[in-house]
Design a protein around this motif. Structure first.
Motif, PDB file in Angstrom:
ATOM      1  N   SER A 109      55.295  51.459  50.387  1.00 51.28           N
ATOM      2  CA  SER A 109      55.207  51.117  48.969  1.00 51.28           C
ATOM      3  C   SER A 109      54.167  50.020  48.747  1.00 51.28           C
ATOM      4  CB  SER A 109      56.576  50.652  48.462  1.00 51.28           C
ATOM      5  OG  SER A 109      56.498  50.242  47.111  1.00 51.28           O
ATOM      6  N   ILE A 110      53.288  50.245  47.766  1.00 51.12           N
ATOM      7  CA  ILE A 110      52.256  49.269  47.408  1.00 51.12           C
ATOM      8  C   ILE A 110      52.457  48.890  45.940  1.00 51.12           C
ATOM      9  CG2 ILE A 110      49.783  48.772  47.332  1.00 51.12           C
ATOM     10  CD1 ILE A 110      49.393  51.236  49.145  1.00 51.12           C
ATOM     11  N   ILE A 111      52.602  47.595  45.681  1.00 51.48           N
ATOM     12  CA  ILE A 111      52.865  47.139  44.311  1.00 51.48           C
ATOM     13  C   ILE A 111      51.806  46.129  43.885  1.00 51.48           C
ATOM     14  CG2 ILE A 111      54.485  45.894  42.813  1.00 51.48           C
ATOM     15  CD1 ILE A 111      56.759  47.045  44.449  1.00 51.48           C
ATOM     16  N   PRO A 112      51.104  46.384  42.773  1.00 53.52           N
ATOM     17  CA  PRO A 112      50.120  45.415  42.287  1.00 53.52           C
ATOM     18  C   PRO A 112      50.794  44.319  41.464  1.00 53.52           C
ATOM     19  CG  PRO A 112      50.112  47.356  40.873  1.00 53.52           C
ATOM     20  CD  PRO A 112      51.126  47.623  41.966  1.00 53.52           C
ATOM     21  N   ILE A 113      50.367  43.093  41.684  1.00 53.15           N
ATOM     22  CA  ILE A 113      50.823  41.948  40.875  1.00 53.15           C
ATOM     23  C   ILE A 113      49.593  41.451  40.125  1.00 53.15           C
ATOM     24  CG2 ILE A 113      52.024  39.732  40.871  1.00 53.15           C
ATOM     25  CD1 ILE A 113      53.682  42.049  42.013  1.00 53.15           C
ATOM     26  N   PRO A 114      49.386  41.935  38.901  1.00 52.85           N
ATOM     27  CA  PRO A 114      48.123  41.680  38.201  1.00 52.85           C
ATOM     28  C   PRO A 114      47.953  40.231  37.764  1.00 52.85           C
ATOM     29  CG  PRO A 114      49.672  42.794  36.756  1.00 52.85           C
ATOM     30  CD  PRO A 114      50.314  42.752  38.111  1.00 52.85           C
ATOM     31  N   GLY A 115      46.696  39.897  37.523  1.00 52.79           N
ATOM     32  CA  GLY A 115      46.388  38.536  37.081  1.00 52.79           C
ATOM     33  C   GLY A 115      44.911  38.409  36.787  1.00 52.79           C
ATOM     34  N   ILE A 120      36.556  40.746  34.749  1.00 51.04           N
ATOM     35  CA  ILE A 120      37.101  40.957  33.400  1.00 51.04           C
ATOM     36  C   ILE A 120      36.999  39.686  32.562  1.00 51.04           C
ATOM     37  CG2 ILE A 120      39.143  41.616  32.092  1.00 51.04           C
ATOM     38  CD1 ILE A 120      37.790  43.877  33.717  1.00 51.04           C
ATOM     39  N   THR A 121      37.163  38.532  33.211  1.00 51.72           N
ATOM     40  CA  THR A 121      37.058  37.256  32.496  1.00 51.72           C
ATOM     41  C   THR A 121      35.682  37.111  31.844  1.00 51.72           C
ATOM     42  OG1 THR A 121      38.632  36.193  33.999  1.00 51.72           O
ATOM     43  CG2 THR A 121      37.170  34.744  32.743  1.00 51.72           C
ATOM     44  N   ALA A 122      34.638  37.413  32.598  1.00 47.47           N
ATOM     45  CA  ALA A 122      33.280  37.303  32.061  1.00 47.47           C
ATOM     46  C   ALA A 122      33.024  38.347  30.979  1.00 47.47           C
ATOM     47  CB  ALA A 122      32.265  37.445  33.184  1.00 47.47           C
ATOM     48  N   LEU A 123      33.449  39.575  31.226  1.00 47.74           N
ATOM     49  CA  LEU A 123      33.229  40.633  30.239  1.00 47.74           C
ATOM     50  C   LEU A 123      33.936  40.321  28.925  1.00 47.74           C
ATOM     51  CD1 LEU A 123      33.553  43.852  32.438  1.00 47.74           C
ATOM     52  CD2 LEU A 123      31.510  43.096  31.214  1.00 47.74           C
ATOM     53  N   SER A 124      35.103  39.707  29.009  1.00 48.20           N
ATOM     54  CA  SER A 124      35.919  39.501  27.805  1.00 48.20           C
ATOM     55  C   SER A 124      35.244  38.600  26.780  1.00 48.20           C
ATOM     56  CB  SER A 124      37.292  38.924  28.186  1.00 48.20           C
ATOM     57  OG  SER A 124      37.182  37.578  28.617  1.00 48.20           O
ATOM     58  N   ILE A 125      34.340  37.732  27.223  1.00 46.55           N
ATOM     59  CA  ILE A 125      33.677  36.822  26.276  1.00 46.55           C
ATOM     60  C   ILE A 125      32.192  37.144  26.133  1.00 46.55           C
ATOM     61  CG2 ILE A 125      35.330  34.933  26.526  1.00 46.55           C
ATOM     62  CD1 ILE A 125      32.019  34.618  28.220  1.00 46.55           C
ATOM     63  N   GLU A 185      19.849  41.351  26.030  1.00 47.19           N
ATOM     64  CA  GLU A 185      20.692  40.152  26.138  1.00 47.19           C
ATOM     65  C   GLU A 185      21.461  40.161  27.457  1.00 47.19           C
ATOM     66  OE1 GLU A 185      21.490  37.618  23.621  1.00 47.19           O
ATOM     67  OE2 GLU A 185      19.608  38.295  22.729  1.00 47.19           O
ATOM     68  N   ILE A 186      21.564  38.978  28.078  1.00 46.69           N
ATOM     69  CA  ILE A 186      22.339  38.860  29.303  1.00 46.69           C
ATOM     70  C   ILE A 186      23.295  37.670  29.191  1.00 46.69           C
ATOM     71  CG2 ILE A 186      20.484  39.863  30.696  1.00 46.69           C
ATOM     72  CD1 ILE A 186      19.971  37.007  31.796  1.00 46.69           C
ATOM     73  N   LEU A 187      24.258  37.643  30.086  1.00 44.30           N
ATOM     74  CA  LEU A 187      25.207  36.524  30.176  1.00 44.30           C
ATOM     75  C   LEU A 187      25.374  36.177  31.643  1.00 44.30           C
ATOM     76  CD1 LEU A 187      27.611  34.701  29.021  1.00 44.30           C
ATOM     77  CD2 LEU A 187      29.066  36.632  29.644  1.00 44.30           C
ATOM     78  N   ILE A 188      25.287  34.891  31.944  1.00 41.97           N
ATOM     79  CA  ILE A 188      25.617  34.408  33.287  1.00 41.97           C
ATOM     80  C   ILE A 188      26.791  33.454  33.165  1.00 41.97           C
ATOM     81  CG2 ILE A 188      24.860  33.033  35.263  1.00 41.97           C
ATOM     82  CD1 ILE A 188      22.052  34.018  34.785  1.00 41.97           C
ATOM     83  N   GLY A 189      27.835  33.713  33.951  1.00 40.94           N
ATOM     84  CA  GLY A 189      28.997  32.824  33.984  1.00 40.94           C
ATOM     85  C   GLY A 189      29.086  32.145  35.336  1.00 40.94           C
ATOM     86  N   ARG A 190      29.257  30.845  35.327  1.00 42.25           N
ATOM     87  CA  ARG A 190      29.402  30.115  36.597  1.00 42.25           C
ATOM     88  C   ARG A 190      30.589  29.157  36.501  1.00 42.25           C
ATOM     89  NH1 ARG A 190      27.551  24.846  36.285  1.00 42.25           N
ATOM     90  NH2 ARG A 190      27.419  24.700  38.552  1.00 42.25           N
ATOM     91  N   GLU A 191      31.237  28.941  37.651  1.00 42.94           N
ATOM     92  CA  GLU A 191      32.372  28.009  37.725  1.00 42.94           C
ATOM     93  C   GLU A 191      33.439  28.335  36.670  1.00 42.94           C
ATOM     94  OE1 GLU A 191      32.495  24.976  40.067  1.00 42.94           O
ATOM     95  OE2 GLU A 191      31.333  26.607  40.929  1.00 42.94           O
ATOM     96  N   MET A 192      33.661  29.598  36.423  1.00 46.41           N
ATOM     97  CA  MET A 192      34.587  29.985  35.355  1.00 46.41           C
ATOM     98  C   MET A 192      35.998  29.441  35.608  1.00 46.41           C
ATOM     99  SD  MET A 192      33.486  33.845  34.181  1.00 46.41           S
ATOM    100  CE  MET A 192      33.733  34.556  35.794  1.00 46.41           C
ATOM    101  N   THR A 193      36.592  28.909  34.565  1.00 42.48           N
ATOM    102  CA  THR A 193      37.933  28.293  34.510  1.00 42.48           C
ATOM    103  C   THR A 193      37.975  26.917  35.160  1.00 42.48           C
ATOM    104  OG1 THR A 193      39.008  29.085  36.575  1.00 42.48           O
ATOM    105  CG2 THR A 193      38.953  30.611  34.687  1.00 42.48           C
TER     106      THR A 193
END
Length: 210
Positions: A109-115, A120-125, A185-193
């Protein structure tokens, strides 16, 4: 499936800010018998922050083939195992495929624990069209392989995401400046959070100036 077989949990962990972990992830990390971590030296900081006492064992790209057999053997004897990466969601440009496939083949059995996921963090903004997007992971070091991917990005028409080292980001932007239209247009994210989280937005030349 044998009722005595253990469960493999694929657990997402923070990408920087240690507060970005779910209650369920903490519960699972406390509950399992072993936690396989990409770098135990980094993961121990998370464990200490939340007083998690579970045994850590290393599982990185240089050891995953050798470690998989050992960990699967423990799963088959009823041990529960969590897999975590240095940061974010495992298997997104991180080790884990070997143990996942072996667990699938063995009926474990394999169970994902999402987070959190840096992708996705970069794409979301980003503000970009996310109806569909292409993800290329870390760009290859070999010049020809890298050029092929960059050419593919330049003609894809979709939002594209890559991981790149801060030391090589200037070279990447210069390469893209020859392949993409000036108004793209581009986006660069660094040191996110983290404390020094920074986002650079605009055309390639605007971002280069930043």
């Amino acid at each position: 499936m044998d009722n005595k077989t253990g469960t493999l949990y694929i657990v997402s962990t923070p990408i920087g800010n240690l507060n970005d972990i779910t209650n369920r992830a903490i519960e699972i990390l406390n509950k399992v018998d072993i936690c396989a971590a990409e770098d135990t030296r980094k993961s121990i900081r998370l464990f200490e922050a939340y007083n998690i006492k579970t045994k850590l064992t290393s599982y990185h790209k240089f050891s995953e083939k050798a470690k998989t057999a050992l960990l699967v053997k423990k799963l088959l004897t009823g041990k529960d195992i969590a897999l975590i990466s240095d940061a974010g969601t495992p298997l997104i440009s991180d080790p884990g495929r070997y143990i996942i496939n072996e667990a699938i083949d063995r009926g474990i059995s394999i169970i994902p624990i999402p987070g959190v996921s840096s992708l996705i963090t970069a794409l979301s903004i980003s503000g970009f069209n996310l109806d569909s997007f292409n993800f290329y992971g870390f760009l290859p070091r070999k010049k020809n392989e890298k050029e092929n991917i960059l050419k593919e990005i330049s003609i894809s028409g979709n939002t594209s995401v890559v991981f790149e080292s801060g030391k090589r980001i200037g070279k990447l932007l210069n390469d893209l400046s020859y392949l993409l239209p000036e108004d793209v247009e581009i986006l660069i994210g660094r040191e996110m959070t983290k404390i020094h989280e920074t986002f650079y937005r605009g055309t390639i030349f605007q971002v280069l100036k930043q």
